[in-house]
Design a protein around this motif. Structure first.
Motif, PDB file in Angstrom:
ATOM      1  N   ASP A 117      -0.236  -4.597  -0.901  1.00 33.22           N
ATOM      2  CA  ASP A 117      -1.856  -4.278  -1.547  1.00 33.22           C
ATOM      3  C   ASP A 117      -2.879  -5.111  -2.258  1.00 33.22           C
ATOM      4  N   ASP A 159      -3.672  -8.090   5.376  1.00 30.19           N
ATOM      5  CA  ASP A 159      -2.563  -7.861   4.448  1.00 30.19           C
ATOM      6  C   ASP A 159      -1.125  -7.773   4.479  1.00 30.19           C
ATOM      7  N   ILE A 206       0.633  -0.786   0.228  1.00 31.82           N
ATOM      8  CA  ILE A 206       0.031   0.422   0.280  1.00 31.82           C
ATOM      9  C   ILE A 206       0.742   0.952  -0.005  1.00 31.82           C
TER      10      ILE A 206
END
Ligand SMILES: *[C@@H]1O[C@H](CO)[C@@H](O)[C@H](O)[C@H]1NC(C)=O
Length: 548
Positions: A327, A466, A243
């Motif tokens: 991500d 994640d 991310i």
């Protein structure tokens, strides 16, 4: 039905082989030799590749078959290893001491491996005899295939940034210190791309965005990187797109790689800018500096160096590490989003708890994992395994859990594991120095990292959605790090301390990932390991055996 499934499997295998044959091939021809350099003003014999220090970029794309022909012009045996590259199904090409016999002085050997399902920023380095202390390292870039887009605008330029601690002493002298059972003192400096303070220069075009591919290729020092008046936008680490987040400075531990995007200002306003790579957790702080100049400016820089986090602020570093996320929405080597692999739903089939330690053996320093300090046998494990040579290693010599009642020992640690097992590994560091662990052949999910002791209730705090997938992870002092590994790559794989001193003095083991049911076409997993290479080098007791 059985025949039909068997036929399908055969067809799949045939397709895979066909795809391999069509894959683009890239060829490198590297001569490894000694040269002299004085990055800190003190001349030293260094290791160069094709006369370059650091070595040339290995630039290839997903699915490429890479051939690297290495000529060893050193006076010592040599092996190159590919840090973070999965070397899929093929630990024969991994270049670790227990997967390959060394390339002897004056000899050549060609590595051949395919870059399967992987993109990202990595590096290579000499794996034997502390040669990394003399250089011999270089950057690896694995590009995505043309059909896939990057999850950000195409940067104007890639800039490789190899950060390393540096000793003015010859790597032979450093090695002798370790052989005598001493520790390495603090390094003499930090190099950026093989250059000392103020010697490395980068040029920015106003308004353009650069992708800095940064690796810590040093021996033992964690490094903080920052650029005066410019933000670092983190986008990738060791093959995983993260991310996107801005950082003013980034901690990079030994063996780790990151990509950050840096956007140049629209006007330099007449100045140049400092980039600083400084040591973490050493006293005093050691500083490497590069200068970024703008094409619209001839200005000489006057300002102070940008400040980093305070030297022993472990919380800063830990919080930063925990802020890095995968991500889920973007593709990497394949079209499907990274998050389509739901690692959080996979049943854990084994737990291994590894604690690093120190032992003294006849008053000489050694490092251990679960009380065992690795000693190299007379024949590399991979060859001993293949030729079924007895008395080289006994799987299970290293326990899955530390046993405080046992005295630390020397041993050739091999953990036997099953192909497609999903393993939970807790790395616990009871000592006051930061640890950096690396697993060859794999990426793993870094699901937890915390100060203090680990206990099973911590599993409830894991990031099962994640967490970033990478191949090198740090463990802070008196802290633990938890990782999850899908063992989908058969072979003999090195798990090691990336701290060269700890590694050299025994802090490593091998995970032997074996297929099951290899005679039964209906049981998947089968044995899908690459065959022994035609050009395999033999040594030790493997010399007494012949290829089929
Ligand atoms: C690396 O390879 C890619 C893909 O072939 C190419 O576009 C790029 O220009 C190469 N970069 C360098 C620095 O050679």
């Amino acid at each position: 039905m059985a025949t039909f499934v068997g036929f399908l499997i055969l067809l799949l295998i045939t397709l895979e082989v066909a795809a391999d044959l069509e894959s683009p091939q890239v060829f490198y021809d590297w001569t490894v030799s000694y040269s002299r350099r004085a990055p800190l003003g003190v001349e030293k014999q260094v290791i160069v590749i094709n006369d370059e220090f650091p070595g040339p970029l290995l630039n290839a794309s997903t699915n490429d078959i890479v051939h690297v022909n290495i000529h060893n012009n050193l006076m010592e045996p040599f092996l190159m290893t590919w840090n973070g590259i999965h070397v899929r199904r093929n630990s024969w090409q991994d270049g670790a001491q227990e997967t390959n016999c060394p390339i002897m002085p004056g000899q050549s050997w060609t590595y051949t491996f395919q870059l399967k399902d992987q993109i990202g920023s990595f590096f290579y380095f000499p794996s034997l005899l502390l040669q990394k202390g003399g250089g011999g390292y270089g950057a690896i870039t694995v590009n995505n295939r043309d059909v896939l887009l990057l999850p950000f605008n195409q940067p104007y330029q890639d800039l490789n940034m190899l950060l390393a601690d540096w000793y003015n002493a010859h790597h032979w002298d450093l090695r002798r210190l370790l052989d005598e059972g001493h520790s390495l003192r603090n390094p003499d400096g930090i190099l950026i791309n093989g250059l000392g303070p103020y010697d490395a220069n980068f040029v920015f075009e106003p308004g353009q965005t650069y992708r800095l591919r940064i690796s810590n290729v040093g021996l033992k020092t964690s490094i903080n990187l920052r650029i005066e008046d410019h933000q670092l936008l983190l986008v990738e680490t060791e093959g995983s797109y993260t991310i996107k987040q801005y950082y003013t400075s980034l901690d990079i531990h030994v063996g780790q790689s990151y990509s950050v995007l840096v956007t140049a200002k629209s006007h330099s306003q007449g100045g140049s800018f400092y980039m600083v790579a400084s040591s973490r957790f050493t006293f005093p702080e050691i500083t490497g500096v590069a200068v970024i100049r703008y094409t619209d400016s001839l200005g000489e820089h006057m300002g102070p160096l940008p400040q980093g986090p305070s030297l022993f602020d472990y919380s800063f570093s830990l919080d930063q590490a925990r802020s890095i996320r995968w991500d889920l929405s973007v593709g990497a080597a394949r079209e499907n989003p990274q998050g389509s692999f739901h690692y959080g739903n996979i049943k854990i089939s084994r737990m291994i708890y590894l604690e690093n330690g120190v032992m003294t053996n006849q008053n000489k320093l050694r490092y251990t994992i679960n009380g065992v300090s690795f000693v190299h046998p007379d024949t590399p494990l991979k060859l001993a395994d293949y030729f079924q040579i007895n008395h080289v290693f006994t799987p299970g010599i290293i326990p899955d859990m530390p046993d405080q009642t046992r005295m630390p020992t020397l041993g050739t640690s091999v953990i036997d594991a099953l192909y497609r097992d999903f393993v939970h590994v807790v790395l616990y560091n009871p000592l006051s120095q930061l640890q950096s662990w690396h697993l060859d052949g794999y990426s793993f999910f870094v699901v937890g990292m915390e100060q203090g002791n680990w206990n099973p209730s911590k599993m409830a705090t894991y990031n099962m959605v994640d967490a970033v997938s990478r191949s090198t992870v740090q463990v802070y002092p008196s802290s633990w790090t938890a990782i999850l590994i899908k063992l989908d790559n058969q072979g003999m794989w090195n798990l090691r301390s990336q701290n060269a001193e700890n590694w050299y003095l025994g802090q490593e083991l091998y995970i032997r990932v074996k297929g099951v049911g290899q005679d039964d076409p209906l049981t998947i997993p089968t044995n899908d390991e690459a065959p022994i290479p035609d050009n395999v080098i033999k040594c030790g007791r493997a010399l007494l055996h012949f290829l089929p």
